[in-house]
Design a protein around this motif. Sequence first.
Motif, PDB file in Angstrom:
ATOM      1  N   PHE A 102       0.835  -1.202   0.000  1.00  0.00           N
ATOM      2  CA  PHE A 102       0.000   0.000   0.000  1.00  0.00           C
ATOM      3  C   PHE A 102       0.870   1.253   0.000  1.00  0.00           C
ATOM      4  CE2 PHE A 102      -2.678   3.040   2.650  1.00  0.00           C
ATOM      5  CZ  PHE A 102      -3.393   3.501   1.556  1.00  0.00           C
ATOM      6  N   GLU A 103       1.869   1.284   0.873  1.00  0.00           N
ATOM      7  CA  GLU A 103       2.706   2.488   0.958  1.00  0.00           C
ATOM      8  C   GLU A 103       3.449   2.719  -0.354  1.00  0.00           C
ATOM      9  OE1 GLU A 103       5.735   4.852   3.940  1.00  0.00           O
ATOM     10  OE2 GLU A 103       4.884   2.932   4.565  1.00  0.00           O
ATOM     11  N   GLU A 104       3.900   1.645  -0.993  1.00  0.00           N
ATOM     12  CA  GLU A 104       4.571   1.787  -2.291  1.00  0.00           C
ATOM     13  C   GLU A 104       3.640   2.461  -3.309  1.00  0.00           C
ATOM     14  OE1 GLU A 104       7.251   1.308  -5.535  1.00  0.00           O
ATOM     15  OE2 GLU A 104       7.593   1.245  -3.363  1.00  0.00           O
ATOM     16  N   GLN A 105       2.380   2.035  -3.326  1.00  0.00           N
ATOM     17  CA  GLN A 105       1.438   2.593  -4.292  1.00  0.00           C
ATOM     18  C   GLN A 105       1.006   4.011  -3.919  1.00  0.00           C
ATOM     19  OE1 GLN A 105      -1.063  -0.843  -6.232  1.00  0.00           O
ATOM     20  NE2 GLN A 105      -0.649  -1.410  -4.111  1.00  0.00           N
ATOM     21  N   VAL A 106       1.019   4.322  -2.634  1.00  0.00           N
ATOM     22  CA  VAL A 106       0.785   5.706  -2.207  1.00  0.00           C
ATOM     23  C   VAL A 106       1.915   6.592  -2.744  1.00  0.00           C
ATOM     24  CG1 VAL A 106       0.675   7.263  -0.213  1.00  0.00           C
ATOM     25  CG2 VAL A 106      -0.585   5.098  -0.182  1.00  0.00           C
TER      26      VAL A 106
ATOM     27  N   VAL B  96       1.919  10.010  -5.347  1.00  0.00           N
ATOM     28  CA  VAL B  96       2.655  11.267  -5.168  1.00  0.00           C
ATOM     29  C   VAL B  96       3.535  11.532  -6.386  1.00  0.00           C
ATOM     30  CG1 VAL B  96       4.432  12.433  -3.814  1.00  0.00           C
ATOM     31  CG2 VAL B  96       2.620  11.140  -2.651  1.00  0.00           C
ATOM     32  N   GLU B  97       4.287  10.520  -6.794  1.00  0.00           N
ATOM     33  CA  GLU B  97       5.234  10.668  -7.905  1.00  0.00           C
ATOM     34  C   GLU B  97       4.528  11.020  -9.218  1.00  0.00           C
ATOM     35  OE1 GLU B  97       7.900   7.672 -10.698  1.00  0.00           O
ATOM     36  OE2 GLU B  97       7.362   7.024  -8.678  1.00  0.00           O
ATOM     37  N   LEU B  98       3.425  10.331  -9.498  1.00  0.00           N
ATOM     38  CA  LEU B  98       2.723  10.507 -10.771  1.00  0.00           C
ATOM     39  C   LEU B  98       1.599  11.534 -10.680  1.00  0.00           C
ATOM     40  CD1 LEU B  98       2.470   6.699 -11.634  1.00  0.00           C
ATOM     41  CD2 LEU B  98       4.105   8.346 -12.570  1.00  0.00           C
ATOM     42  N   GLN B  99       1.331  11.995  -9.455  1.00  0.00           N
ATOM     43  CA  GLN B  99       0.221  12.932  -9.197  1.00  0.00           C
ATOM     44  C   GLN B  99      -1.104  12.379  -9.741  1.00  0.00           C
ATOM     45  OE1 GLN B  99       0.043  16.153  -7.262  1.00  0.00           O
ATOM     46  NE2 GLN B  99       1.502  14.674  -6.443  1.00  0.00           N
TER      47      GLN B  99
ATOM     48  N   TYR C 152       2.158  11.230   3.771  1.00  0.00           N
ATOM     49  CA  TYR C 152       2.221  11.794   2.421  1.00  0.00           C
ATOM     50  C   TYR C 152       1.114  12.822   2.163  1.00  0.00           C
ATOM     51  CZ  TYR C 152       5.097   7.623   1.930  1.00  0.00           C
ATOM     52  OH  TYR C 152       6.069   6.658   2.105  1.00  0.00           O
ATOM     53  N   ALA C 153       0.387  13.179   3.218  1.00  0.00           N
ATOM     54  CA  ALA C 153      -0.840  13.977   3.053  1.00  0.00           C
ATOM     55  C   ALA C 153      -0.611  15.272   2.289  1.00  0.00           C
ATOM     56  CB  ALA C 153      -1.464  14.265   4.412  1.00  0.00           C
ATOM     57  N   ASN C 154       0.509  15.933   2.517  1.00  0.00           N
ATOM     58  CA  ASN C 154       0.745  17.230   1.880  1.00  0.00           C
ATOM     59  C   ASN C 154       1.006  17.101   0.384  1.00  0.00           C
ATOM     60  OD1 ASN C 154       0.450  18.541   4.310  1.00  0.00           O
ATOM     61  ND2 ASN C 154       2.636  18.509   4.773  1.00  0.00           N
ATOM     62  N   ASP C 155       1.428  15.924  -0.055  1.00  0.00           N
ATOM     63  CA  ASP C 155       1.836  15.749  -1.446  1.00  0.00           C
ATOM     64  C   ASP C 155       0.851  14.942  -2.280  1.00  0.00           C
ATOM     65  OD1 ASP C 155       4.368  17.084  -1.031  1.00  0.00           O
ATOM     66  OD2 ASP C 155       4.979  15.294   0.076  1.00  0.00           O
TER      67      ASP C 155
ATOM     68  N   LEU D 243     -12.274  12.570   6.409  1.00  0.00           N
ATOM     69  CA  LEU D 243     -12.472  13.891   5.793  1.00  0.00           C
ATOM     70  C   LEU D 243     -11.362  14.871   6.140  1.00  0.00           C
ATOM     71  CD1 LEU D 243     -16.334  14.338   6.149  1.00  0.00           C
ATOM     72  CD2 LEU D 243     -15.043  13.759   4.089  1.00  0.00           C
ATOM     73  N   GLU D 244     -10.533  14.523   7.133  1.00  0.00           N
ATOM     74  CA  GLU D 244      -9.375  15.371   7.443  1.00  0.00           C
ATOM     75  C   GLU D 244      -8.384  15.399   6.275  1.00  0.00           C
ATOM     76  OE1 GLU D 244      -7.674  14.222  11.184  1.00  0.00           O
ATOM     77  OE2 GLU D 244      -9.533  14.631  12.289  1.00  0.00           O
ATOM     78  N   PHE D 245      -8.430  14.383   5.430  1.00  0.00           N
ATOM     79  CA  PHE D 245      -7.629  14.398   4.195  1.00  0.00           C
ATOM     80  C   PHE D 245      -8.434  15.191   3.169  1.00  0.00           C
ATOM     81  CE2 PHE D 245      -6.360  10.587   6.509  1.00  0.00           C
ATOM     82  CZ  PHE D 245      -4.965  10.726   6.514  1.00  0.00           C
ATOM     83  N   ASP D 246      -8.157  16.482   3.089  1.00  0.00           N
ATOM     84  CA  ASP D 246      -9.128  17.381   2.453  1.00  0.00           C
ATOM     85  C   ASP D 246      -9.210  17.262   0.936  1.00  0.00           C
ATOM     86  OD1 ASP D 246      -6.723  18.620   1.891  1.00  0.00           O
ATOM     87  OD2 ASP D 246      -7.136  20.432   3.057  1.00  0.00           O
ATOM     88  N   ARG D 247      -8.305  16.522   0.323  1.00  0.00           N
ATOM     89  CA  ARG D 247      -8.416  16.307  -1.127  1.00  0.00           C
ATOM     90  C   ARG D 247      -9.107  14.989  -1.460  1.00  0.00           C
ATOM     91  NH1 ARG D 247      -2.628  17.315  -0.798  1.00  0.00           N
ATOM     92  NH2 ARG D 247      -2.322  19.562  -0.613  1.00  0.00           N
ATOM     93  N   PHE D 248      -9.554  14.278  -0.447  1.00  0.00           N
ATOM     94  CA  PHE D 248     -10.210  12.988  -0.644  1.00  0.00           C
ATOM     95  C   PHE D 248     -11.718  13.089  -0.451  1.00  0.00           C
ATOM     96  CE2 PHE D 248      -5.914  11.679  -0.238  1.00  0.00           C
ATOM     97  CZ  PHE D 248      -5.808  10.387  -0.743  1.00  0.00           C
ATOM     98  N   VAL D 249     -12.424  12.135  -1.060  1.00  0.00           N
ATOM     99  CA  VAL D 249     -13.879  12.054  -0.925  1.00  0.00           C
ATOM    100  C   VAL D 249     -14.256  10.628  -0.531  1.00  0.00           C
ATOM    101  CG1 VAL D 249     -14.355  13.894  -2.575  1.00  0.00           C
ATOM    102  CG2 VAL D 249     -14.133  11.543  -3.399  1.00  0.00           C
TER     103      VAL D 249
END
Length: 259
Positions: A113-117, A121-124, A145-148, A168-174
Amino acid sequence: MIHYIDTHCHLDGEEFAQDRDEVIQRAQEVGCAKIFLPAIDVKTCQTVLDVCTSYPGYCYPMLGLHPEEVKGDWREQLATIKDAITPKVIAIGEVGLDYYWSREFEQEQLEAFEEQVRWAVELQLPLMIHCRKAQNEMVAILKKYANDLPGGVFHCFTGNEQEARQLLEFDRFVLGVGGVSTFKKSHLPEVLPACVPLDRLVLETDAPYMAPVPMRGQRNESSYIRHVITRLAEAYGVSEDTICQQTTANVERIFPRIR
C-alpha cells in the motif's frame, strides 16, 4: 434526465462477459455518463485496459494491486503494474488494506500500500482506496504523504461519524458511497448528512457486488446507482439532480484526467 458517474465498477469481470454491451447500454439509458474500472492485480490490469479500449471516452482505467491480492509475488506484480501506467490511466487503484479475513500478509499489505501511495505522489494520480478493518493503519500511512497526495476516494464507505470525520481530514479525498446506503440496517442515511458535505461524496457501484435495494442479491451494475441517488437525495433533503450535479463535479475535481 439525470447524469452521474460510476467511480468504481469491475466491468471487466467474468460476470459481465456475456452481456457487457447491454450493461453499458442500460447504464447510458438512465444517465450514467462514465464508468471507472479498478484493477486488482496484474491479470485484471490487462482486462481493465482492454475494456476501456473497447469503450473509449466512456470507460476509464485505474491500475493497482488490491490488498487481498498481496501474496508472495507482490513485488513482481507491483513492478509490472507500474510499467502499465500510461497517460490513459486516471488513478492508482484499487489499493489499500484488508484485515477482514486474515492478517497473514499484514506486513506485505502495509508495504504494498505504501509503495502505491508513493506512486500517487510521484505521478500525481488520485488513489482509489479499499480499507476493511484497517482504518488506523491506513490513516497512519496516508498522513506521511498527506501534503503531497493529489487526492482520491475512500471506496465503499460504510462507517460511523467518527470514522467519516477522520477520513475527511484528508481534504483532497472524498467518500465513495454505493448500494450499502440503501440497506435496511445501514446507518449511512443518518451518518452522511450529519458530517459529510455533499462536495465530499462520489457515487459508485462496486459492481458486480453490493447491489442496492430493491436489487439486493442480484448482480450489480452501473444503471442501479439511480436507487442510491434516490436514497441520498432523501437523506440530504435535496433533489436527485443536486446529488448528481455535485457528485459529478466532485469526480471531475478528483480525477483531472477525465476532463
